[in-house]
Scaffold this motif. Structure first.
Motif, PDB file in Angstrom:
ATOM      1  N   ILE A 116       0.830  -1.203   0.000  1.00 36.46           N
ATOM      2  CA  ILE A 116       0.000   0.000   0.000  1.00 36.46           C
ATOM      3  C   ILE A 116       0.869   1.260   0.000  1.00 36.46           C
ATOM      4  O   ILE A 116       0.570   2.243  -0.694  1.00 36.46           O
ATOM      5  CB  ILE A 116      -0.959  -0.007   1.206  1.00 36.46           C
ATOM      6  N   TRP A 119       2.099   1.655  -3.424  1.00 36.91           N
ATOM      7  CA  TRP A 119       1.003   2.047  -4.291  1.00 36.91           C
ATOM      8  C   TRP A 119       0.690   3.538  -4.171  1.00 36.91           C
ATOM      9  O   TRP A 119       0.382   4.199  -5.183  1.00 36.91           O
ATOM     10  CB  TRP A 119      -0.246   1.224  -3.977  1.00 36.91           C
ATOM     11  N   LEU A 148      -3.917  -4.815  -2.571  1.00 36.38           N
ATOM     12  CA  LEU A 148      -4.425  -3.545  -3.085  1.00 36.38           C
ATOM     13  C   LEU A 148      -5.875  -3.700  -3.508  1.00 36.38           C
ATOM     14  O   LEU A 148      -6.326  -4.793  -3.852  1.00 36.38           O
ATOM     15  CB  LEU A 148      -3.591  -3.081  -4.289  1.00 36.38           C
TER      16      LEU A 148
END
Length: 206
Positions: A116, A119, A148
């Motif tokens: 995360i 991301w 995700l």
């Protein structure tokens, strides 16, 4: 007509026909925009293909952002080289999850948190119209392991700036990734040295 000249004439006709096909394709490809490329399959070469495109984009001075899921503990020859380039001429950002393979860490929550965090950096790049190319290496794993949110990832890719291109790599790409991609290449493995007890070679495999 000699056999050699006849052969040359036949070759010329084949090449003329081929040229007409290529020229027609070029003439019809009028849309100018960034594209989504997916490299998947069980064969070697997915990341290598993506990094090749990274060097191509950098060669023109375009800004590139790379994010590597799964990888991040092993040394990487490509990163070693590219990170030495002057960023004022070759604007590259290279981010990593920073954890080992998930079968090594065996810690779902830690892996998810690291994914995360990576991301979030890639999501920012996907919203930045100064970034020409975004590479999400091994993204398929992060999605397939449900680290995700699939909907969020797809929305970010599809709403990115029009001139930005995206490369996604990793085994087991699901149909929803294929559907949003403009180009999909599947690497198929016929033989791999590792299967015959040969160790991964520095400078070749990594």
């Amino acid at each position: 007509m000699t056999a050699e000249s006849d052969k040359q004439q036949r070759h010329k006709k084949r090449m003329q026909a081929r040229k007409e096909i290529v020229d027609t394709g070029i003439a019809q490809a009028l849309e100018e925009r960034g594209i989504v490329i997916v490299y998947t399959g069980d064969g070697k070469g997915k990341t290598t293909a993506a990094v090749g495109t990274v060097t191509r984009a950098l060669g023109y001075g375009y800004k590139v952002v790379v994010g590597q899921f799964i990888k991040g503990v092993w040394e990487c020859g490509e990163k070693n080289l590219l990170s030495q380039l002057p960023t004022d001429q070759y604007p590259l950002q290279w981010h990593e999850m920073g954890t080992d393979f998930t079968w090594e860490t065996q810690d779902f929550e830690a892996d998810k948190a690291a994914a995360i965090a990576l991301w979030e950096k890639l999501k920012s790049a996907l919203a930045d119209d100064s970034v020409y190319l975004v590479v999400m290496d091994e993204l398929t794993y992060a999605l397939n392991y449900k680290w995700l949110d699939k909907t969020e990832v797809l929305e970010a890719i599809q709403s990115r700036p029009a001139e930005q291109s995206v490369i996604i790599t990793g085994r087991g790409a699901k149909q929803y990734l294929m559907d949003i991609a403009d180009t999909v290449t599947e690497m198929k493995s016929h033989k791999h040295a590792f299967e015959n007890g040969i160790s991964a070679r520095k400078g070749v495999e990594w």
